[in-house]
Design a protein around this motif. Structure first.
Motif, PDB file in Angstrom:
ATOM      1  N   VAL A 200       0.835  -1.203   0.000  1.00 38.16           N
ATOM      2  CA  VAL A 200       0.000   0.000   0.000  1.00 38.16           C
ATOM      3  C   VAL A 200       0.870   1.255   0.000  1.00 38.16           C
ATOM      4  CG1 VAL A 200      -1.644   1.335   1.374  1.00 38.16           C
ATOM      5  CG2 VAL A 200      -1.974  -1.125   1.072  1.00 38.16           C
ATOM      6  N   GLN A 201       1.926   1.242   0.793  1.00 39.27           N
ATOM      7  CA  GLN A 201       2.823   2.392   0.837  1.00 39.27           C
ATOM      8  C   GLN A 201       3.445   2.643  -0.530  1.00 39.27           C
ATOM      9  OE1 GLN A 201       5.367   1.204   4.126  1.00 39.27           O
ATOM     10  NE2 GLN A 201       4.408   2.687   5.476  1.00 39.27           N
ATOM     11  N   TRP A 202       3.889   1.574  -1.190  1.00 39.30           N
ATOM     12  CA  TRP A 202       4.513   1.741  -2.508  1.00 39.30           C
ATOM     13  C   TRP A 202       3.500   2.306  -3.496  1.00 39.30           C
ATOM     14  CZ3 TRP A 202       4.105   0.703  -7.589  1.00 39.30           C
ATOM     15  CH2 TRP A 202       5.247   0.844  -8.377  1.00 39.30           C
ATOM     16  N   MET A 203       2.295   1.758  -3.505  1.00 45.70           N
ATOM     17  CA  MET A 203       1.275   2.215  -4.459  1.00 45.70           C
ATOM     18  C   MET A 203       0.904   3.677  -4.209  1.00 45.70           C
ATOM     19  SD  MET A 203       0.287  -0.191  -6.690  1.00 45.70           S
ATOM     20  CE  MET A 203      -1.433   0.112  -7.140  1.00 45.70           C
ATOM     21  N   THR A 204       0.757   4.065  -2.954  1.00 42.10           N
ATOM     22  CA  THR A 204       0.391   5.465  -2.680  1.00 42.10           C
ATOM     23  C   THR A 204       1.512   6.413  -3.079  1.00 42.10           C
ATOM     24  OG1 THR A 204       1.144   5.234  -0.379  1.00 42.10           O
ATOM     25  CG2 THR A 204      -1.184   4.864  -0.809  1.00 42.10           C
ATOM     26  N   ARG A 205       2.756   6.016  -2.838  1.00 42.53           N
ATOM     27  CA  ARG A 205       3.882   6.863  -3.262  1.00 42.53           C
ATOM     28  C   ARG A 205       3.944   6.948  -4.784  1.00 42.53           C
ATOM     29  NH1 ARG A 205       6.719   3.941   0.789  1.00 42.53           N
ATOM     30  NH2 ARG A 205       8.019   2.903  -0.768  1.00 42.53           N
ATOM     31  N   ARG A 206       3.606   5.832  -5.441  1.00 42.92           N
ATOM     32  CA  ARG A 206       3.649   5.838  -6.907  1.00 42.92           C
ATOM     33  C   ARG A 206       2.572   6.745  -7.497  1.00 42.92           C
ATOM     34  NH1 ARG A 206       4.684   7.058 -10.749  1.00 42.92           N
ATOM     35  NH2 ARG A 206       5.605   6.097 -12.590  1.00 42.92           N
ATOM     36  N   VAL A 207       1.415   6.748  -6.873  1.00 43.41           N
ATOM     37  CA  VAL A 207       0.350   7.652  -7.320  1.00 43.41           C
ATOM     38  C   VAL A 207       0.789   9.104  -7.120  1.00 43.41           C
ATOM     39  CG1 VAL A 207      -1.989   8.464  -6.802  1.00 43.41           C
ATOM     40  CG2 VAL A 207      -1.523   6.013  -6.988  1.00 43.41           C
ATOM     41  N   GLN A 208       1.466   9.389  -6.012  1.00 44.09           N
ATOM     42  CA  GLN A 208       1.972  10.740  -5.774  1.00 44.09           C
ATOM     43  C   GLN A 208       2.981  11.178  -6.840  1.00 44.09           C
ATOM     44  OE1 GLN A 208       3.513  10.489  -1.712  1.00 44.09           O
ATOM     45  NE2 GLN A 208       1.951  11.953  -1.085  1.00 44.09           N
ATOM     46  N   ALA A 209       3.704  10.210  -7.399  1.00 43.18           N
ATOM     47  CA  ALA A 209       4.754  10.529  -8.357  1.00 43.18           C
ATOM     48  C   ALA A 209       4.233  10.711  -9.782  1.00 43.18           C
ATOM     49  CB  ALA A 209       5.808   9.422  -8.348  1.00 43.18           C
ATOM     50  N   LEU A 210       2.941  10.516 -10.006  1.00 47.81           N
ATOM     51  CA  LEU A 210       2.385  10.696 -11.351  1.00 47.81           C
ATOM     52  C   LEU A 210       2.541  12.145 -11.799  1.00 47.81           C
ATOM     53  CD1 LEU A 210      -0.889   8.577 -11.061  1.00 47.81           C
ATOM     54  CD2 LEU A 210       1.190   7.968 -12.320  1.00 47.81           C
ATOM     55  N   ARG A 212       0.463  14.204 -13.036  1.00 44.09           N
ATOM     56  CA  ARG A 212      -0.599  15.121 -12.629  1.00 44.09           C
ATOM     57  C   ARG A 212      -1.313  14.579 -11.398  1.00 44.09           C
ATOM     58  NH1 ARG A 212      -3.187  16.348 -18.638  1.00 44.09           N
ATOM     59  NH2 ARG A 212      -1.342  17.427 -19.482  1.00 44.09           N
ATOM     60  N   LYS A 213      -1.681  15.477 -10.530  1.00 48.03           N
ATOM     61  CA  LYS A 213      -2.371  15.088  -9.305  1.00 48.03           C
ATOM     62  C   LYS A 213      -3.819  14.725  -9.632  1.00 48.03           C
ATOM     63  CE  LYS A 213      -3.008  16.710  -4.571  1.00 48.03           C
ATOM     64  NZ  LYS A 213      -2.751  17.827  -3.639  1.00 48.03           N
ATOM     65  N   PRO A 214      -4.258  13.522  -9.259  1.00 41.87           N
ATOM     66  CA  PRO A 214      -5.626  13.111  -9.598  1.00 41.87           C
ATOM     67  C   PRO A 214      -6.668  13.794  -8.718  1.00 41.87           C
ATOM     68  CG  PRO A 214      -4.559  11.415  -8.289  1.00 41.87           C
ATOM     69  CD  PRO A 214      -3.523  12.461  -8.547  1.00 41.87           C
ATOM     70  N   ARG A 215      -7.853  13.947  -9.281  1.00 42.99           N
ATOM     71  CA  ARG A 215      -8.972  14.498  -8.517  1.00 42.99           C
ATOM     72  C   ARG A 215     -10.004  13.424  -8.182  1.00 42.99           C
ATOM     73  NH1 ARG A 215     -11.992  18.689 -11.343  1.00 42.99           N
ATOM     74  NH2 ARG A 215     -12.842  19.107  -9.258  1.00 42.99           N
ATOM     75  N   VAL A 236      -4.348  14.032   2.156  1.00 42.80           N
ATOM     76  CA  VAL A 236      -5.178  14.533   3.249  1.00 42.80           C
ATOM     77  C   VAL A 236      -5.543  16.004   3.072  1.00 42.80           C
ATOM     78  CG1 VAL A 236      -3.229  15.169   4.727  1.00 42.80           C
ATOM     79  CG2 VAL A 236      -5.422  14.550   5.769  1.00 42.80           C
ATOM     80  N   ASP A 237      -4.701  16.788   2.418  1.00 41.07           N
ATOM     81  CA  ASP A 237      -4.950  18.219   2.264  1.00 41.07           C
ATOM     82  C   ASP A 237      -5.586  18.560   0.922  1.00 41.07           C
ATOM     83  OD1 ASP A 237      -3.858  18.771   4.765  1.00 41.07           O
ATOM     84  OD2 ASP A 237      -1.833  18.822   3.949  1.00 41.07           O
ATOM     85  N   SER A 238      -6.037  17.566   0.189  1.00 44.64           N
ATOM     86  CA  SER A 238      -6.622  17.817  -1.130  1.00 44.64           C
ATOM     87  C   SER A 238      -8.093  17.438  -1.119  1.00 44.64           C
ATOM     88  CB  SER A 238      -5.884  17.009  -2.197  1.00 44.64           C
ATOM     89  OG  SER A 238      -6.267  15.654  -2.113  1.00 44.64           O
ATOM     90  N   ASP A 316     -10.139  10.377 -13.254  1.00 47.76           N
ATOM     91  CA  ASP A 316      -8.894  10.713 -13.945  1.00 47.76           C
ATOM     92  C   ASP A 316      -7.725   9.811 -13.550  1.00 47.76           C
ATOM     93  OD1 ASP A 316      -8.610  11.717 -11.410  1.00 47.76           O
ATOM     94  OD2 ASP A 316      -8.149  13.768 -12.012  1.00 47.76           O
ATOM     95  N   LEU A 317      -8.002   8.704 -12.819  1.00 44.59           N
ATOM     96  CA  LEU A 317      -6.955   7.713 -12.515  1.00 44.59           C
ATOM     97  C   LEU A 317      -7.601   6.396 -12.124  1.00 44.59           C
ATOM     98  CD1 LEU A 317      -3.999   6.868 -11.939  1.00 44.59           C
ATOM     99  CD2 LEU A 317      -4.301   7.741  -9.605  1.00 44.59           C
TER     100      LEU A 317
END
Length: 439
Positions: A200-210, A212-215, A236-238, A316-317
């Motif tokens: 889960v940590q790897w996947m969340t970091r990978r999504v952060q590295a895309l 564009r930030k997904p909505r 958390v802040d989005s 969008d993701l």
């Protein structure tokens, strides 16, 4: 003991007790070694079995002796009831049970670890793998894609990239019934912390590295919402919305409860918790008309069934962590249809639930022109954990073909898509290959 069947327990590695007279023949040579077997005899009056030898024939003989009182029960690591049960089995089952007793006598586990068995792989299967691999390489250089390892630190290899650090070092995964053993001797807590949490940590970091930030993220087959909650904590802040789509209603209910506690702070009116929506649906049906499911998704406030969530932004993701079999294919095809990125980690290469239920055939399989038998062989090889070098070759071929089938010509002046294979450390899962579509 061949002429004395009552001594059939006297075989190599048996422990026996002998009572008798030691007979040493008279010898004038004072230096003669009287311990040599040629010169020492025992006139045995009593021969008792202390511990049975780990030999199937001896075990069966002793079991019969225990049953009729010739041998004490403690000569075997079994109770009298277990001895009676085994001797009452039919031949094949009795033979398997005796083999387990042999392992117990040796101090081993009764059940042999399947991972210790040498797998049986047909030569014809490996020859098929060689032919397909050679054909792909000859047909188009680079057709079998390079696997990139995304690392969480700055130590990069020649084919690796770096991921941003997680916003939180601790994932609040559900630890209910944490002492229950769920897999290969691990408790649920051990599985979650040692296996699921790193994924889960790897996947969340990978999504952060895309790029564009997904909505609006759709988590395919997200079940209990472990990945969705992890992403919600990182964003958390989005205002990013996460929709979990799964047809297992019990898992979704558990996921909603967990999301309420972890993300919403236990407050059903908390807007943060409402950022994770749980949709109980077959993903095949969801892809046919996603708006119908998204507009009908109620708020997670169980006290008010009349309210509906405000319209969600466009998807969008697409993400999926261990989407089973052809569910991974449909997730990537759906993202391609919407012209959006995906981060998909496949598993269970032999499973084809969508094909069985909806006659779904992924594009890569149709393009491969493999027979059904050839597909089954390649899928089995991909799942061959006991031969990781063979499994990796099959997995790399299948997932390269998956990405090739999704390559589409971009519109003129459009920003091109990049498709590639990545992997995380295999110690948290052997199904650690991730397919990426990003700008």
């Amino acid at each position: 003991h061949h002429n004395r069947p009552w001594l059939s327990f006297c075989v190599l590695e048996a422990i026996i007790r002998v009572e008798g007279t030691l007979l040493i023949p008279h010898n004038n040579n004072e230096h003669q070694d009287t311990t040599t077997s040629d010169h020492v005899r025992v006139d045995a009056q009593v021969i008792d079995l202390v511990h049975c030898a780990p030999v199937p024939q001896a075990v069966e003989f002793v079991m019969e002796g225990v049953l009729d009182g010739r041998f004490p029960e403690w000569t075997l690591p079994l109770s009298l009831e277990e001895v009676q049960a085994i001797l009452g089995y039919e031949f094949r089952q009795r033979r398997k049970s005796i083999a387990k007793v042999v392992r117990l006598i040796k101090g081993e586990a009764a059940e042999r670890d399947p991972r210790q068995r040498r797998p049986h792989t047909k030569r014809s299967d490996l020859e098929l793998l060689d032919r397909i691999e050679q054909h792909k390489q000859q047909q188009q250089p680079g057709a079998i894609r390079t696997i990139v390892q995304m690392m969480a630190n700055n130590e990069q290899g020649s084919a690796s990239k770096s991921l941003p650090s997680p916003s939180s070092s601790l994932l609040n995964l559900p630890l209910k019934d944490q002492r229950n053993v769920v897999s290969r001797g691990r408790t649920r807590m051990e599985y979650l912390t040692q296996k699921k949490a790193p994924q889960v940590q790897w996947m969340t970091r990978r999504v952060q590295a895309l790029a564009r930030k997904p909505r609006h993220i759709v988590d395919v087959g997200g079940g209990r919402g472990d990945l969705a909650v992890g992403m919600a904590q990182d964003f958390v802040d989005s205002n990013t919305i996460i929709t979990v789509v799964d047809k297992n209603e019990a898992s979704l209910l558990a996921g909603r409860e967990h999301a309420l506690k972890v993300v919403g702070g236990g407050d059903e009116s908390n807007a943060k918790e409402r950022r994770i929506n749980f949709v109980n649906a077959d993903f095949y049906d969801f892809t046919e008309n996603p708006d119908a499911y998204l507009l009908a998704t109620p708020n997670n406030d169980d006290n008010d069934d009349t309210q509906t969530a405000p319209p969600a932004p466009p998807i969008d993701l697409i993400v999926a962590l261990h989407a089973c079999g052809d569910l991974s294919d449909l997730a990537m095809a759906f993202a391609t249809r919407l012209d959006i990125p995906f981060v998909v980690c496949p598993c269970c290469y032999t499973k084809r639930h969508l094909h069985e239920q909806h006659r779904y055939q992924p594009k890569w399989f149709l393009q491969s022109k493999w027979t059904e038998e050839e597909f089954q062989v390649m899928a089995r090889l991909a799942e061959l954990n006991e031969l990781p070098h063979v499994s990796r070759r099959a997995v790399q071929i299948i997932n390269s073909m998956r990405l090739d089938s999704l390559e589409e010509k971009d519109e003129p002046h459009a920003e091109p898509w990049t498709l590639y294979l990545e992997e995380y450390e295999s110690k948290s899962s052997l199904r650690n290959l991730v397919l990426i579509r990003d700008r």
